[in-house]
Design an enzyme around this catalytic site. Structure first.
Site, PDB file in Angstrom:
ATOM      1  N   TYR A  56      -2.604 -45.324 -41.768  1.00 22.10           N
ATOM      2  CA  TYR A  56      -2.361 -44.340 -42.818  1.00 22.10           C
ATOM      3  C   TYR A  56      -0.899 -44.353 -43.247  1.00 22.10           C
ATOM      4  O   TYR A  56      -0.029 -43.776 -42.593  1.00 22.10           O
ATOM      5  CB  TYR A  56      -2.753 -42.940 -42.351  1.00 22.10           C
ATOM      6  CG  TYR A  56      -4.186 -42.789 -41.884  1.00 22.10           C
ATOM      7  CD1 TYR A  56      -5.193 -43.637 -42.355  1.00 22.10           C
ATOM      8  CD2 TYR A  56      -4.524 -41.810 -40.966  1.00 22.10           C
ATOM      9  CE1 TYR A  56      -6.496 -43.501 -41.926  1.00 22.10           C
ATOM     10  CE2 TYR A  56      -5.839 -41.662 -40.542  1.00 22.10           C
ATOM     11  CZ  TYR A  56      -6.822 -42.517 -41.015  1.00 22.10           C
ATOM     12  OH  TYR A  56      -8.112 -42.382 -40.585  1.00 22.10           O
ATOM     13  N   HIS A 140     -10.433 -48.333 -34.265  1.00 22.89           N
ATOM     14  CA  HIS A 140     -10.449 -48.035 -35.692  1.00 22.89           C
ATOM     15  C   HIS A 140     -11.145 -49.146 -36.486  1.00 22.89           C
ATOM     16  O   HIS A 140     -10.652 -50.267 -36.566  1.00 22.89           O
ATOM     17  CB  HIS A 140      -9.016 -47.876 -36.204  1.00 22.89           C
ATOM     18  CG  HIS A 140      -8.908 -47.159 -37.509  1.00 22.89           C
ATOM     19  ND1 HIS A 140      -7.712 -47.016 -38.187  1.00 22.89           N
ATOM     20  CD2 HIS A 140      -9.840 -46.525 -38.260  1.00 22.89           C
ATOM     21  CE1 HIS A 140      -7.919 -46.327 -39.283  1.00 22.89           C
ATOM     22  NE2 HIS A 140      -9.202 -46.039 -39.363  1.00 22.89           N
TER      23      HIS A 140
END
Length: 342
Positions: A56, A140
Site C-alpha cells: 500500500y 498477501h
C-alpha cells in the site's frame, strides 16, 4: 465495539477493522494530516484493529499508520500487515499509479514467498511501522504461488508464531477457493477474504466459511461494498475496480430497492450482512477521511429490521441458507466486558 479472538490465538479484533490502503494514497493523494485525522476518528469510534501492507503506497501506509498510533497504549490495539511483496529500491521512477497508488515509484515490488523473504518483510514492516511487534501477519495474494507459499512462507510464519514474534498468522486473498486450501491444509488462525462474501456474492458459503467454522479458524471480510457498487449502484459504478457488468448492476439496484422499502441504506445492510456467519470475526473497511470513518461506524450501528433479510430472500437476492445477522446490538460502553459476536 465488540471484540472477538482470532482462531485459537490470543489476538483480539474489533468487529470493525480499519483498512489502511487509502493511507498509502490509493488512487488519489491523502495528506499526512488527513491520514492522522482518519486514524484518530477510527480510534475515537472504538476501532482497535488496523490492517496495512508494504504494497500500500510502497510502504507509505505502514509509515503513516505507525505514526498515527504512536503514543497510544500498545496493548490496546492490534495491527496486521502482510508478506509476499518485498520493496526493492530502484523503481522505474515517475509515479506508482499503474499499481493503484499516487506515490513516487522509488521502489519496485518483488514477489517473494520464501522463508527468508518472510523474515525480511516482517523486519522491514516493523521498521516502517515503528513497532516492536505486529499482532497478525498474512500471506498477501499468493494466488500464483499457493504451493510454494504452503511449502516455504507458511512454515516460516508458523515458526514466528511459535517463537512469540507474531500472535496470529493467516492469508488474505480476493478468492475463496485458494483460501479454502489454506484453511484445510494449515494451522492458520485467520483468513481475510476480500470482495467475495457480500450481499452480491455468496460463493464462500459453499466451502470456505463452513470449513473455517468447523476448524475454529476466523474469517475477516473485506470489500463488503464490492468496490463501490453497493455504496451507490448506478450507471458507471465500479466493481472490482472496473465498470460494473450490467447483470451485477441490475442485481445491486434490486438490493437497493428492497433496502429502500425498509428505509435502510444499502451500505448499512452490506456492512452488517457478513456478521450473520459464525466464522466471521470482523469486517475490514477502508477510509481516507474522518467523515468516511464516522459514516461507516454509524452504518454499523444502525438498527436493521429482520424483515429486510426475509424480503431479500423472498426476492431471490439471498440464498435461503445464507445466515443473517441478529438484530443490531446496542452500543457496549467502553468499561463493559466485550462479548463474543453471535
Amino acid at each position: 465495539m465488540r471484540t472477538t479472538t482470532l482462531g485459537r490465538s490470543g489476538v483480539r479484533v474489533t468487529e470493525l477493522a480499519f483498512g489502511a490502503a487509502a493511507l498509502g494514497n490509493l488512487y488519489t493523494p491523502v495528506s499526512d494530516q488527513a491520514a492522522a485525522d482518519t486514524v484518530t476518528a477510527a480510534w475515537d469510534a472504538g476501532i482497535r484493529t488496523f490492517d496495512t501492507a508494504p504494497h500500500y503506497g510502497l510502504g507509505l501506509s505502514e509509515r503513516r499508520l505507525g505514526a498515527a498510533l504512536r503514543g497510544r497504549p500498545r496493548d490496546a490495539y492490534t495491527v496486521s500487515t502482510k508478506v509476499g511483496r518485498l520493496l526493492v529500491p530502484g523503481g522505474p521512477g515517475g509515479n506508482d499509479l499503474a499499481n493503484g497508488f499516487a506515490v513516487p515509484a522509488t521502489h519496485r515490488r518483488q514477489w517473494d514467498f520464501t522463508a527468508d523473504g518472510v523474515l525480511r518483510s516482517v523486519e522491514a514492516s516493523l521498521e516502517r511501522l515503528g513497532l516492536d511487534r505486529v499482532d497478525t501477519v498474512l500471506l498477501h495474494d499468493p494466488d500464483d504461488y499457493v504451493e510454494f507459499a504452503l511449502k516455504e512462507a507458511y512454515p516460516a510464519l508458523e515458526r514466528l508464531r511459535a517463537e512469540g514474534v507474531i500472535g496470529a498468522i493467516g492469508a488474505g486473498m480476493n478468492q475463496a477457493e485458494a483460501l479454502t486450501r489454506f484453511v484445510r491444509d494449515t494451522d492458520m488462525d485467520v483468513v481475510l477474504l476480500a470482495g467475495r462474501y457480500t450481499l452480491l456474492e455468496h460463493g464462500a458459503l459453499d466451502e470456505l466459511l463452513p470449513e473455517a467454522a468447523a476448524r475454529g479458524m476466523s474469517v475477516i471480510i473485506g470489500g463488503v461494498l464490492n468496490s463501490g457498487l453497493l455504496a451507490d449502484p448506478r450507471s458507471g459504478a465500479t466493481y472490482d475496480y472496473a465498470p460494473a457488468p450490467e447483470p451485477l448492476l441490475d442485481r445491486a439496484l434490486r438490493l437497493k430497492a428492497v433496502c429502500d422499502r425498509h428505509r435502510v441504506p444499502l451500505r448499512a445492510a452490506a456492512l452488517r450482512f457478513p456478521f450473520g456467519h459464525p466464522a466471521v470475526a470482523s469486517v475490514l473497511t477502508g477510509a481516507r477521511s474522518a467523515d468516511e470513518v464516522n459514516d461507516t461506524v454509524a452504518s454499523l450501528r444502525r438498527p436493521l429490521p429482520e424483515a429486510l433479510w426475509d424480503d431479500l430472500r423472498a426476492e431471490g437476492l439471498l440464498p435461503a441458507h445464507a445466515p443473517v445477522p441478529q438484530p443490531t446490538p446496542t452500543h457496549t460502553p467502553a468499561n463493559t466486558p466485550a462479548k463474543e459476536p453471535s
